[in-house]
Design a protein around this motif. Structure first.
Motif, short mmCIF file in Angstrom:
data_model
loop_
_atom_site.label_atom_id
_atom_site.label_comp_id
_atom_site.label_asym_id
_atom_site.label_seq_id
_atom_site.Cartn_x
_atom_site.Cartn_y
_atom_site.Cartn_z
N TYR A 50 1.36 -1.42 -0.31
CA TYR A 50 0.15 0.13 -0.10
C TYR A 50 0.71 0.86 0.11
N TYR A 51 2.20 1.29 0.15
CA TYR A 51 2.60 2.59 -0.20
C TYR A 51 4.04 2.40 -0.97
N ASP A 52 4.74 1.74 -1.68
CA ASP A 52 5.81 1.31 -2.36
C ASP A 52 4.99 1.93 -3.53
N LEU A 53 5.96 2.52 -4.36
CA LEU A 53 5.85 2.63 -5.61
C LEU A 53 6.43 2.05 -6.42
N SER A 56 9.89 2.91 -5.83
CA SER A 56 10.67 3.16 -4.79
C SER A 56 10.12 1.26 -3.88
N HIS A 57 11.54 1.12 -2.87
CA HIS A 57 12.06 -0.10 -2.21
C HIS A 57 12.06 0.20 -0.51
N PHE A 58 10.67 1.71 -0.02
CA PHE A 58 10.63 1.29 1.50
C PHE A 58 10.44 0.25 1.96
N SER A 59 10.06 -0.42 1.79
CA SER A 59 9.72 -2.12 2.20
C SER A 59 10.99 -3.05 2.97
N VAL A 166 -2.68 4.36 2.13
CA VAL A 166 -2.89 4.45 1.53
C VAL A 166 -2.03 6.03 1.45
N GLU A 167 -3.11 7.17 2.51
CA GLU A 167 -3.11 8.18 2.03
C GLU A 167 -1.15 9.04 2.42
N TRP A 168 -0.87 8.29 2.69
CA TRP A 168 1.07 8.67 2.83
C TRP A 168 1.21 8.26 1.52
N ARG A 169 0.83 7.91 0.58
CA ARG A 169 1.16 7.25 -0.20
C ARG A 169 1.38 8.79 -1.42
N ARG A 170 -0.19 8.81 -1.62
CA ARG A 170 -0.59 9.69 -2.29
C ARG A 170 0.19 11.37 -2.05
N GLU A 171 0.33 10.93 -0.93
CA GLU A 171 1.43 12.54 -1.11
C GLU A 171 2.44 12.21 -1.17
N GLN A 172 3.53 10.91 -0.99
CA GLN A 172 4.90 11.27 -1.57
C GLN A 172 4.64 11.00 -3.43
N ILE A 173 3.68 10.42 -3.94
CA ILE A 173 3.80 10.70 -5.77
C ILE A 173 2.97 12.27 -5.64
#
Length: 179
Positions: A50-53, A56-59, A166-173
């Protein structure tokens, strides 16, 4: 400040892993079974889904960092959890493209990840001579209870954190578009 939320949550889960079995009622812990909490890993699965684009490989990065921290704090052999978490999350990261991002897909990925992680940890410990449990006993008394307990934790964690990831992912995008 928002960039610190994920590491803080992972650190909190890592500290709770150490006292997880003491928090459970004694009736739930069966005498011969071993339940190994992989709460950090379960959260890493949610981060991967739900967060990684795509780029990106944050996980995976958090898997290496917090796997090493778990090795330092809880184990006597450095690199076991670090390798196992990074290896398993890399596979989860690749599989997430083929599986829908819903509760069933996340539970399936959590199941695969828990199996890969715990088997690789046990294999490494067997190779270095830190455990001598037979594989039959391992599957019955350690792997199966560990899978059930961690999937139960994932079911509890899923509705609490998914929308926020999901919200943090949107902010990251949006932040990447501005840059």
């Amino acid at each position: 400040m928002k960039r610190l939320y994920l590491p803080l949550i992972l650190f909190f889960l890592m500290t709770l892993e150490g006292v997880a079995l003491e928090l459970l009622p004694a009736k739930l812990v069966i005498n011969n079974s071993w339940i190994i909490p992989h709460w950090v890993f379960m959260f890493l699965v949610l981060i991967a889904v739900y967060y990684d684009l795509e780029s990106s490989h944050f996980s995976v990065i958090y898997g290496v960092i917090f796997g090493l921290l778990i090795d330092i704090v809880y184990t006597g052999v450095l690199g076991v959890y670090m390798f196992s978490y990074a290896f398993s999350i890399s596979i989860i990261y690749g599989l997430k493209k083929m599986i829908h991002a819903n509760i069933y897909g996340v539970l399936f990925l959590g199941l695969i990840g828990t199996v890969l992680t715990d088997i690789s940890i046990n294999f490494i410990y067997t190779v270095v001579g830190m455990t001598d449990m037979g594989w039959g006993n391992y599957f019955l008394y350690r792997l199966f209870p560990t899978i059930l307990a961690n999937l139960l934790f994932l079911i509890v964690l899923y509705p609490l954190i998914t929308k926020q990831l999901v919200e943090w992912r949107r902010e990251q995008i949006n932040r990447n578009r501005i840059l």
